[in-house]
Structures are given as C-alpha cells and as structure tokens.
Scaffold this active site. Structure first.
Site, PDB file in Angstrom:
ATOM      1  N   ASP A 147      38.894  15.540  35.076  1.00 16.65           N
ATOM      2  CA  ASP A 147      40.308  16.134  35.018  1.00 16.65           C
ATOM      3  C   ASP A 147      39.782  17.520  34.255  1.00 16.65           C
ATOM      4  O   ASP A 147      38.917  17.363  33.416  1.00 16.65           O
ATOM      5  CB  ASP A 147      41.413  15.636  34.204  1.00 16.65           C
ATOM      6  CG  ASP A 147      42.038  14.421  35.024  1.00 16.65           C
ATOM      7  OD1 ASP A 147      41.764  14.305  36.289  1.00 16.65           O
ATOM      8  OD2 ASP A 147      42.763  13.562  34.462  1.00 16.65           O
TER       9      ASP A 147
ATOM     10  N   ASP B  91      41.103  19.474  31.187  1.00 17.01           N
ATOM     11  CA  ASP B  91      42.207  19.169  30.062  1.00 17.01           C
ATOM     12  C   ASP B  91      41.867  20.639  29.341  1.00 17.01           C
ATOM     13  O   ASP B  91      41.040  21.102  28.561  1.00 17.01           O
ATOM     14  CB  ASP B  91      41.500  18.169  29.089  1.00 17.01           C
ATOM     15  CG  ASP B  91      41.790  16.756  29.808  1.00 17.01           C
ATOM     16  OD1 ASP B  91      42.712  16.433  30.237  1.00 17.01           O
ATOM     17  OD2 ASP B  91      40.902  15.936  29.862  1.00 17.01           O
TER      18      ASP B  91
END
Length: 215
Positions: free
Chosen positions: A140, A142
C-alpha cells in the site's frame, strides 16, 4: 550527535544511531540482523521517559516488528515523512510501475498544490529513506498529512476524492497535535472517531481537542 533539547521525534520519523549493543539479551536474532544492515528504527506511538523515545525495529516481513526504547542522545540522523516526500526518490525507483509508486508519482504534485504538509510512511517510506528493500509490488501507499490545525469534514471529503483518482491502495492518516486518525473516518461524518494517541487509542468527537472530547 543531535542536541536533545532541539529534537522532538514524532511518530513515523526514522532514526539512525541505535546500536545492537543496546538491545535486550532476549531480542530475536532477526532484530540484530536488521540493525546490522544499518537500518533505522521507526518512532512509534507510546509514552516515553524524559530523554528517551519509543521506537520499533522493522524486519524483512510484516510479522517481524520489535518494540524498544532509544536514548535521544544516541540519535545521529533523523528523517521525517515530509523529508522522504521532499527527496522525490520514488521518481528514480527501479520499480516505478508498482501501484504504490505510480500513485505517489501522481499524487505528489496534487498534494503539493494543496499547501498541506504531507509525507510518506510505511514500507515504501522506509525503503525510500534508507535504501533498504522493504516494499513489494502489492505494498500500500501510506501517507501522513500533518494537520496541526483542524481539517474540516468537507476538506477531508475533498482529499478523499482526490486520492481515489490515484491507482493502488492508499491509506492516509491525519496527524493532529494529540494523535492520528484515518482521513476516511473523519470524512465519513462519524460522530466519534478513533484517535491513536501516545497513551493509547481514544474515541473522540474532536481530534484537535482530544482532552475535552474523549468518549
């Protein structure tokens, strides 16, 4: 050495200077291996005694995380999430086709135009700052937005719409003076939201006045 009085590490900052010799005797072997690679430690969210900061050591897998404490006087170098963002190193990353890197390349100029202070955290932030492999194709993205002043619900919704236009999975935290909360949760309009503070999780109505709004 960094002067303790002039340095107040924040959660997600990366710190260099933690020596293997400072680990407790029962620390797992992988922790010693990680520090042996000259990896930085990550400031974690916890209360600390004066002159100390709560930190965590990252290993090569998600399961390898080790919580410990570091003396502020031992810090040799510090990189904030905003510092990671300013370098622009993702533009020279060998795996620029990864969704997280594509999202960052698209979002960076958009976020810069908002005037917000923002930075990169998580595995990608760690890799960009340290040069050590930590991210992977499914990582991901972040992000942290330094929200010292209140962000309106409407402003949060606007940011979510902007982020939704980028590829990949993106998690954004608003960092208030009292702790962090998920941008999407604030944008949702929920009466109370989860604030991650140094003293632990709090359910609050106003993340910028946490001491007055605890459930």
């Amino acid at each position: 050495m960094i002067n303790e009085a002039s340095m107040v590490p924040n959660p997600h900052d990366l710190l260099w200077g933690f020596a293997v010799a400072q680990l407790p005797l029962d620390a797992p072997a992988w922790v010693r291996g990680a520090l042996g690679r000259h990896a930085p430690v990550v400031v974690r969210r916890a209360l600390a005694e004066p002159g100390w900061v709560a930190v965590g050591v990252r290993g090569r897998t998600r399961e390898e995380r080790f919580a410990t404490w570091m003396r502020l006087g031992d810090v040799r170098r510090r990189v904030s999430p905003e510092g990671v963002a300013r370098t622009g190193r993702w533009m020279r990353h060998a795996n620029g086709a990864w969704p997280a890197l594509r999202a960052l390349a698209w979002l960076a100029p958009q976020l810069d135009r908002t005037g917000l202070r923002w930075g990169v955290t998580g595995s990608l932030g760690f890799e960009l700052a340290s040069g050590l492999s930590a991210a992977h194709p499914a990582s991901d993205l972040d992000l942290l937005i330094r929200a010292t002043q209140p962000v309106s619900r409407a402003g949060a919704e606007q940011l979510c719409r902007l982020i939704d236009r980028a590829p990949g999975s993106i998690d954004v935290q608003l960092e208030t003076p009292y702790g962090a909360l998920a941008l999407r949760e604030w944008a949702s309009g929920a009466a109370r939201v989860l604030l991650k503070s140094n003293a632990g999780p709090l359910l609050v109505s106003d993340p910028w006045a946490a001491e007055r709004s605890v459930a």
